[in-house]
Design an enzyme around this catalytic site. Structure first.
Site, PDB file in Angstrom:
ATOM      1  N   ARG A  55     104.610  -9.151  54.579  1.00 11.90           N
ATOM      2  CA  ARG A  55     103.744  -8.170  53.924  1.00 11.90           C
ATOM      3  C   ARG A  55     104.199  -7.882  52.498  1.00 11.90           C
ATOM      4  NH1 ARG A  55     104.637  -3.110  56.168  1.00 11.90           N
ATOM      5  NH2 ARG A  55     104.084  -3.886  58.224  1.00 11.90           N
ATOM      6  N   TYR A 108      82.463   1.438  37.598  1.00 10.21           N
ATOM      7  CA  TYR A 108      81.990   0.526  38.657  1.00 10.21           C
ATOM      8  C   TYR A 108      81.590   1.357  39.876  1.00 10.21           C
ATOM      9  CZ  TYR A 108      82.577  -3.393  42.004  1.00 10.21           C
ATOM     10  OH  TYR A 108      82.404  -4.348  42.967  1.00 10.21           O
ATOM     11  N   ASP A 180      90.507   0.149  34.652  1.00  9.47           N
ATOM     12  CA  ASP A 180      89.944  -1.059  35.229  1.00  9.47           C
ATOM     13  C   ASP A 180      89.752  -2.026  34.064  1.00  9.47           C
ATOM     14  OD1 ASP A 180      88.252  -3.078  36.176  1.00  9.47           O
ATOM     15  OD2 ASP A 180      87.273  -1.743  37.615  1.00  9.47           O
ATOM     16  N   LYS A 205      87.226 -12.029  39.585  1.00  9.88           N
ATOM     17  CA  LYS A 205      86.377 -12.388  38.451  1.00  9.88           C
ATOM     18  C   LYS A 205      87.041 -13.513  37.628  1.00  9.88           C
ATOM     19  CE  LYS A 205      83.924  -9.223  40.254  1.00  9.88           C
ATOM     20  NZ  LYS A 205      83.940  -7.798  39.925  1.00  9.88           N
TER      21      LYS A 205
HETATM   22  C1  LIG Z   1      83.996  -6.662  40.905  1.00  8.35           C
HETATM   23  C2  LIG Z   1      84.612  -5.496  40.251  1.00  8.35           C
HETATM   24  C3  LIG Z   1      85.518  -4.676  40.935  1.00  8.35           C
HETATM   25  C4  LIG Z   1      85.843  -4.848  42.393  1.00  8.35           C
HETATM   26  O1  LIG Z   1      86.460  -6.042  42.661  1.00  8.35           O
HETATM   27  P1  LIG Z   1      86.412  -6.751  44.107  1.00  8.35           P
HETATM   28  O2  LIG Z   1      87.418  -7.822  43.965  1.00  8.35           O
HETATM   29  O3  LIG Z   1      84.997  -7.223  44.275  1.00  8.35           O
HETATM   30  O4  LIG Z   1      86.764  -5.708  45.117  1.00  8.35           O
HETATM   31  C5  LIG Z   1      86.090  -3.638  40.249  1.00  8.35           C
HETATM   32  N1  LIG Z   1      85.791  -3.391  38.967  1.00  8.35           N
HETATM   33  C6  LIG Z   1      84.918  -4.146  38.278  1.00  8.35           C
HETATM   34  C7  LIG Z   1      84.640  -3.818  36.851  1.00  8.35           C
HETATM   35  C8  LIG Z   1      84.293  -5.217  38.901  1.00  8.35           C
HETATM   36  O5  LIG Z   1      83.417  -5.946  38.226  1.00  8.35           O
END
Ligand SMILES: *Cc1c(COP(=O)(O)O)cnc(C)c1O
Length: 392
Positions: A55, A108, A180, A205
């Site tokens: 973990r 988001y 973020d 992403k």
């Molecule tokens: C897609 C996204 C997330 C969440 O990511 P996941 O890997 O899908 O949980 C968070 N913030 C932004 C800006 C995103 O585009």
């Protein structure tokens, strides 16, 4: 060291790779020790690069977390099963019942849902703020404000924030800041360098870049790292080593992918800007994008993601346009090699501190690595379909 060179070398330690270029994929729950002493010693070490229990990660995980720490100039990096887990765990690590959180209004949507759902249920109070508030955020700070959360630019409406300005105010009040940073990736912006404490990414992403992995990362500075690591571990957060390996592999080509996405998106955005059906384009590199001056000041470049607003609102015409595309596939997420489109309905209902004044439909596109002329032809055809349905 320049970013391109860093992306090639980060995290490539001999202990992780052996004689190969890339780290070994070590799948493990149990790590076995040769003696009591070795087990005790391993337990005393920090768990950033010593195998102890599955973990906590194996050398495959560490190769990625060390690479991200280097790229973000961080004290440490934690990996999560997805970006959302990275966001929720970071918030939970620094908030308790009775605390107050300042959350950006363009955030988001799943993050907003977590704040209004789980955090509210736990007695954590939140106020949303205008993404363009800058140092004016000081007026919203309460005695119990513990965290300011940023996201820049917002991934649908694209407002760019004054990140250094907000970080400066937060530091003066001893408030933890987290951002973020999924849009920028460490290639285009390193928030810890301007005073942010924790930089969070959906590695799903661009870091991965191929639409085949879910993963999240959070990189923290000296002042917040231990607490983030301990709390995330207590929450049981961990990630598959195969996914860590795949994202690390994606990182190696991040610079060339980002440069191409950026170039192609700018071409398509310029074409859309002059189209008679389009009211305006929300691309951070364009002067009409809210917060454009911060983008120019703080970011070294953009990527393939931006939005445009049509002059009219017409759901039937919009749906017909979305259905007509051949290269722009409809779906969530972005940051892969392929182009995507999303019609964002109800923008007004996605915010609470600010008003969404825009009348026409907002369409978000992700410009992939296809030829830009093919993409422009696809959009031209779609906009014709939109126009025909308005007329009909
Ligand atoms: C897609 C996204 C997330 C969440 O990511 P996941 O890997 O899908 O949980 C968070 N913030 C932004 C800006 C995103 O585009």
């Amino acid at each position: 060291m320049k970013k391109h060179t860093q992306l090639v070398n980060a995290g490539r330690r001999k202990e992780f790779t052996g004689k190969a270029v890339n780290p070994s994929i070590v799948r493990a729950s149990t790590i076995v020790f040769d003696s009591v002493q070795e087990m005790v010693d391993a337990g005393k070490r920090n768990h950033d690069d010593v195998e102890y229990y599955g973990r906590r990660g194996t050398r495959t995980t560490f190769a990625l977390t060390q690479a991200m720490s280097e790229l973000e100039n961080a004290a440490g990096c934690y990996v999560y099963s997805c970006g959302t887990a990275a966001i929720t765990s970071s918030l939970l690590s620094f908030l308790a019942s009775g605390d107050h959180l300042l959350m950006v209004d363009s955030v988001y949507e799943p993050t907003r849902d977590f704040v209004n759902g789980t955090l509210a249920r736990m007695g954590i109070e939140a106020d949303y703020y205008d993404p363009l508030i800058g140092e004016g955020i000081e007026a919203l700070i309460k005695p119990n404000t513990k965290v300011i959360f940023l996201e820049s630019p917002g991934s649908l409406s694209m407002e760019v924030q004054d990140v250094p300005g907000i970080a400066k105010v937060a530091q003066a009040h001893d408030i933890v800041t987290m951002i973020d940073n999924t849009y920028a990736t460490p290639y285009n912006f390193t928030p810890l360098d301007v005073g942010i404490d924790i930089s969070i990414h959906s590695a799903t992403k661009y870091l991965c870049g191929h639409s085949d992995v879910m993963l999240g990362v959070a990189s923290a500075n000296e002042r917040t790292w231990k607490r983030l690591q301990q709390n995330s571990y207590q929450l049981g957060q961990c990630a598959s080593v195969d996914d860590c390996y795949t994202v690390l592999r994606g990182l190696r080509t991040l610079a060339v992918r980002m440069a191409q996405h950026d170039l192609s998106a700018k071409k398509v955005a310029a074409w859309l800007s002059q189209h008679p059906m389009v009211d305006h384009v929300r691309h951070p590199a364009l002067a009409e994008c809210p917060g454009h001056e911060y983008f120019v000041r703080d970011f070294s470049g953009g990527n393939g993601l931006f939005s445009f607003v049509l002059k009219q609102h017409d759901q039937v015409a919009l749906n017909a346009m979305l259905d007509s595309f051949s290269h722009f596939k409809m779906g969530f997420s972005w940051g892969g090699y392929e182009s995507l489109v999303l019609g964002a309905a109800n923008m007004a209902s996605r915010r609470s501190a600010t008003q969404w004044q825009v009348q026409g439909d907002l369409v978000r596109v992700h410009i992939g690595l296809e030829d830009t002329q093919d993409l422009i032809d696809d959009l031209a055809h779609g906009l014709d379909v939109f126009k025909q349905h308005l007329a009909g």
